[in-house]
Design a protein around this motif. Structure first.
Motif, PDB file in Angstrom:
ATOM      1  N   ARG A 124       0.863  -1.187   0.000  1.00 47.89           N
ATOM      2  CA  ARG A 124       0.000   0.000   0.000  1.00 47.89           C
ATOM      3  C   ARG A 124       0.896   1.233   0.000  1.00 47.89           C
ATOM      4  NH1 ARG A 124      -5.177  -1.263   0.509  1.00 47.89           N
ATOM      5  NH2 ARG A 124      -5.721  -3.266   1.406  1.00 47.89           N
ATOM      6  N   VAL A 125       1.187   1.708  -1.207  1.00 47.40           N
ATOM      7  CA  VAL A 125       2.059   2.867  -1.412  1.00 47.40           C
ATOM      8  C   VAL A 125       1.524   3.667  -2.599  1.00 47.40           C
ATOM      9  CG1 VAL A 125       4.142   1.748  -0.481  1.00 47.40           C
ATOM     10  CG2 VAL A 125       3.598   1.509  -2.895  1.00 47.40           C
ATOM     11  N   ALA A 126       2.173   4.793  -2.901  1.00 50.14           N
ATOM     12  CA  ALA A 126       1.775   5.569  -4.080  1.00 50.14           C
ATOM     13  C   ALA A 126       1.934   4.711  -5.332  1.00 50.14           C
ATOM     14  CB  ALA A 126       2.635   6.825  -4.178  1.00 50.14           C
ATOM     15  N   LEU A 127       1.002   4.851  -6.264  1.00 59.60           N
ATOM     16  CA  LEU A 127       0.996   4.011  -7.460  1.00 59.60           C
ATOM     17  C   LEU A 127       1.261   4.815  -8.731  1.00 59.60           C
ATOM     18  CD1 LEU A 127      -2.135   1.839  -6.632  1.00 59.60           C
ATOM     19  CD2 LEU A 127       0.268   1.317  -6.166  1.00 59.60           C
ATOM     20  N   THR A 128       1.790   4.116  -9.733  1.00 60.99           N
ATOM     21  CA  THR A 128       1.980   4.681 -11.064  1.00 60.99           C
ATOM     22  C   THR A 128       1.264   3.771 -12.056  1.00 60.99           C
ATOM     23  OG1 THR A 128       4.041   3.471 -11.444  1.00 60.99           O
ATOM     24  CG2 THR A 128       4.226   5.661 -10.462  1.00 60.99           C
ATOM     25  N   PHE A 129       0.912   4.329 -13.208  1.00 59.76           N
ATOM     26  CA  PHE A 129       0.189   3.561 -14.227  1.00 59.76           C
ATOM     27  C   PHE A 129       1.186   2.955 -15.205  1.00 59.76           C
ATOM     28  CE2 PHE A 129      -2.289   3.088 -18.178  1.00 59.76           C
ATOM     29  CZ  PHE A 129      -3.388   2.388 -17.689  1.00 59.76           C
ATOM     30  N   HIS A 130       1.101   1.654 -15.396  1.00 57.65           N
ATOM     31  CA  HIS A 130       1.959   0.952 -16.361  1.00 57.65           C
ATOM     32  C   HIS A 130       1.097   0.504 -17.538  1.00 57.65           C
ATOM     33  CE1 HIS A 130       4.785  -1.790 -18.184  1.00 57.65           C
ATOM     34  NE2 HIS A 130       3.892  -2.767 -18.075  1.00 57.65           N
ATOM     35  N   HIS A 131       1.385   1.027 -18.735  1.00 59.41           N
ATOM     36  CA  HIS A 131       0.696   0.566 -19.943  1.00 59.41           C
ATOM     37  C   HIS A 131       1.169  -0.853 -20.249  1.00 59.41           C
ATOM     38  CE1 HIS A 131      -0.035   4.873 -20.668  1.00 59.41           C
ATOM     39  NE2 HIS A 131      -1.057   4.452 -21.363  1.00 59.41           N
ATOM     40  N   LEU A 132       0.241  -1.777 -20.393  1.00 57.83           N
ATOM     41  CA  LEU A 132       0.624  -3.164 -20.694  1.00 57.83           C
ATOM     42  C   LEU A 132       1.292  -3.259 -22.058  1.00 57.83           C
ATOM     43  CD1 LEU A 132      -2.437  -4.938 -19.101  1.00 57.83           C
ATOM     44  CD2 LEU A 132      -0.064  -4.988 -18.293  1.00 57.83           C
ATOM     45  N   ILE A 133       0.845  -2.452 -23.002  1.00 57.80           N
ATOM     46  CA  ILE A 133       1.557  -2.299 -24.276  1.00 57.80           C
ATOM     47  C   ILE A 133       2.195  -0.915 -24.200  1.00 57.80           C
ATOM     48  CG2 ILE A 133       1.376  -2.127 -26.794  1.00 57.80           C
ATOM     49  CD1 ILE A 133      -1.060  -4.001 -26.592  1.00 57.80           C
ATOM     50  N   PRO A 134       3.507  -0.856 -24.026  1.00 60.30           N
ATOM     51  CA  PRO A 134       4.165   0.441 -23.841  1.00 60.30           C
ATOM     52  C   PRO A 134       3.783   1.458 -24.917  1.00 60.30           C
ATOM     53  CG  PRO A 134       5.712  -1.325 -23.425  1.00 60.30           C
ATOM     54  CD  PRO A 134       4.472  -1.957 -23.992  1.00 60.30           C
ATOM     55  N   ARG A 135       3.639   2.700 -24.489  1.00 56.79           N
ATOM     56  CA  ARG A 135       3.205   3.770 -25.402  1.00 56.79           C
ATOM     57  C   ARG A 135       4.127   3.906 -26.601  1.00 56.79           C
ATOM     58  NH1 ARG A 135       2.186   9.040 -22.357  1.00 56.79           N
ATOM     59  NH2 ARG A 135       1.317   9.610 -24.352  1.00 56.79           N
ATOM     60  N   LYS A 136       5.379   3.617 -26.430  1.00 54.46           N
ATOM     61  CA  LYS A 136       6.345   3.697 -27.525  1.00 54.46           C
ATOM     62  C   LYS A 136       5.945   2.768 -28.686  1.00 54.46           C
ATOM     63  CE  LYS A 136      11.369   3.749 -27.928  1.00 54.46           C
ATOM     64  NZ  LYS A 136      12.617   3.445 -27.208  1.00 54.46           N
ATOM     65  N   MET A 137       5.206   1.707 -28.385  1.00 51.81           N
ATOM     66  CA  MET A 137       4.800   0.726 -29.402  1.00 51.81           C
ATOM     67  C   MET A 137       3.488   1.097 -30.087  1.00 51.81           C
ATOM     68  SD  MET A 137       7.148  -1.647 -29.355  1.00 51.81           S
ATOM     69  CE  MET A 137       8.333  -0.362 -29.103  1.00 51.81           C
ATOM     70  N   HIS A 138       2.725   2.007 -29.529  1.00 56.23           N
ATOM     71  CA  HIS A 138       1.398   2.337 -30.052  1.00 56.23           C
ATOM     72  C   HIS A 138       1.422   2.818 -31.495  1.00 56.23           C
ATOM     73  CE1 HIS A 138      -0.602   2.908 -25.852  1.00 56.23           C
ATOM     74  NE2 HIS A 138       0.103   1.802 -25.927  1.00 56.23           N
ATOM     75  N   ARG A 139       2.475   3.484 -31.917  1.00 60.26           N
ATOM     76  CA  ARG A 139       2.516   4.018 -33.288  1.00 60.26           C
ATOM     77  C   ARG A 139       3.004   2.993 -34.308  1.00 60.26           C
ATOM     78  NH1 ARG A 139       6.653   6.937 -30.539  1.00 60.26           N
ATOM     79  NH2 ARG A 139       8.700   6.200 -31.133  1.00 60.26           N
ATOM     80  N   ARG A 140       3.484   1.864 -33.858  1.00 57.17           N
ATOM     81  CA  ARG A 140       3.970   0.834 -34.782  1.00 57.17           C
ATOM     82  C   ARG A 140       2.793   0.180 -35.502  1.00 57.17           C
ATOM     83  NH1 ARG A 140       9.606  -1.569 -33.729  1.00 57.17           N
ATOM     84  NH2 ARG A 140      10.541   0.200 -32.664  1.00 57.17           N
ATOM     85  N   THR A 141       2.984  -0.103 -36.773  1.00 57.65           N
ATOM     86  CA  THR A 141       1.924  -0.652 -37.620  1.00 57.65           C
ATOM     87  C   THR A 141       1.319  -1.924 -37.051  1.00 57.65           C
ATOM     88  OG1 THR A 141       3.022   0.294 -39.542  1.00 57.65           O
ATOM     89  CG2 THR A 141       1.374  -1.397 -39.967  1.00 57.65           C
ATOM     90  N   TYR A 142       2.137  -2.848 -36.594  1.00 59.18           N
ATOM     91  CA  TYR A 142       1.642  -4.121 -36.054  1.00 59.18           C
ATOM     92  C   TYR A 142       0.607  -3.871 -34.958  1.00 59.18           C
ATOM     93  CZ  TYR A 142       1.350  -8.477 -33.490  1.00 59.18           C
ATOM     94  OH  TYR A 142       0.870  -9.590 -32.843  1.00 59.18           O
ATOM     95  N   PHE A 143       0.936  -2.993 -34.036  1.00 64.29           N
ATOM     96  CA  PHE A 143       0.043  -2.758 -32.901  1.00 64.29           C
ATOM     97  C   PHE A 143      -1.184  -1.957 -33.305  1.00 64.29           C
ATOM     98  CE2 PHE A 143       4.178  -3.709 -31.130  1.00 64.29           C
ATOM     99  CZ  PHE A 143       3.841  -4.730 -30.256  1.00 64.29           C
ATOM    100  N   ARG A 144      -1.053  -1.030 -34.248  1.00 63.56           N
ATOM    101  CA  ARG A 144      -2.215  -0.279 -34.719  1.00 63.56           C
ATOM    102  C   ARG A 144      -3.196  -1.194 -35.450  1.00 63.56           C
ATOM    103  NH1 ARG A 144      -0.740   4.020 -38.379  1.00 63.56           N
ATOM    104  NH2 ARG A 144       1.325   3.159 -38.467  1.00 63.56           N
ATOM    105  N   LYS A 145      -2.686  -2.212 -36.152  1.00 63.79           N
ATOM    106  CA  LYS A 145      -3.547  -3.140 -36.891  1.00 63.79           C
ATOM    107  C   LYS A 145      -4.235  -4.152 -35.978  1.00 63.79           C
ATOM    108  CE  LYS A 145      -1.522  -3.278 -41.495  1.00 63.79           C
ATOM    109  NZ  LYS A 145      -0.859  -4.133 -42.487  1.00 63.79           N
ATOM    110  N   HIS A 146      -3.554  -4.577 -34.922  1.00 65.97           N
ATOM    111  CA  HIS A 146      -4.058  -5.668 -34.102  1.00 65.97           C
ATOM    112  C   HIS A 146      -4.774  -5.258 -32.815  1.00 65.97           C
ATOM    113  CE1 HIS A 146      -1.220  -7.758 -36.754  1.00 65.97           C
ATOM    114  NE2 HIS A 146      -2.043  -8.773 -36.594  1.00 65.97           N
ATOM    115  N   PHE A 147      -4.683  -3.992 -32.438  1.00 70.58           N
ATOM    116  CA  PHE A 147      -5.295  -3.540 -31.196  1.00 70.58           C
ATOM    117  C   PHE A 147      -6.027  -2.221 -31.417  1.00 70.58           C
ATOM    118  CE2 PHE A 147      -1.507  -5.976 -30.148  1.00 70.58           C
ATOM    119  CZ  PHE A 147      -1.996  -6.882 -29.224  1.00 70.58           C
ATOM    120  N   ASP A 148      -7.176  -2.070 -30.769  1.00 65.90           N
ATOM    121  CA  ASP A 148      -7.864  -0.781 -30.854  1.00 65.90           C
ATOM    122  C   ASP A 148      -7.306   0.150 -29.770  1.00 65.90           C
ATOM    123  OD1 ASP A 148      -9.170  -1.302 -28.380  1.00 65.90           O
ATOM    124  OD2 ASP A 148     -10.907  -2.157 -29.403  1.00 65.90           O
TER     125      ASP A 148
END
Length: 95
Positions: free
Chosen positions: A15-39
Motif C-alpha cells: 500500500r504505497v503511491a501508485l503509477t500507471f503501467h501501460h501493458l503495451i508500452p506507449r512507444k509501441m502504439h505508433r507501430r503498424t503491427y500494434f495499430r492493426k491488431h489492437f484498438d
C-alpha cells in the motif's frame, strides 16, 4: 487511464503511491503491427503498480518484449524473473 480503485500495487500488494503501467508500452502504439491488431482502448489498458515494481518491469524487459510477451497482468505475475523481483519488492518498506 482511470484512477486506481485501490491504493495497493497490483504486483507486490504493498500500500504505497501508485503509477500507471501501460501493458503495451506507449512507444509501441505508433507501430503498424500494434495499430492493426489492437484498438485504442486495448492499447491504453494498464495496471497500477508501485514505483519499484514499475522500475523493475522496465529494467527486466525492453518495450517490444513487454508488448508482445507481457501484455497482461497474469503474464507479468507468472514470469520467473518478475516473480523474483516482486518478492523482493514485497519485503521493502515504503517507496
Amino acid at each position: 487511464m482511470a484512477r486506481p480503485t485501490t491504493d495497493q500495487c497490483q504486483l507486490c500488494q504493498r500500500r504505497v503511491a501508485l503509477t500507471f503501467h501501460h501493458l503495451i508500452p506507449r512507444k509501441m502504439h505508433r507501430r503498424t503491427y500494434f495499430r492493426k491488431h489492437f484498438d485504442r482502448a486495448q492499447l491504453n489498458e494498464g495496471i497500477w503498480v508501485c514505483r519499484r515494481c514499475h522500475r523493475g518491469i522496465h529494467k527486466l524487459y525492453d518495450e517490444m518484449t513487454l508488448a508482445k510477451q507481457f501484455a497482461s497482468l497474469t503474464a507479468l505475475q507468472n514470469d520467473p524473473a518478475m516473480k523474483k523481483h516482486i518478492a523482493w519488492v514485497a519485503r521493502q518498506k515504503g517507496d
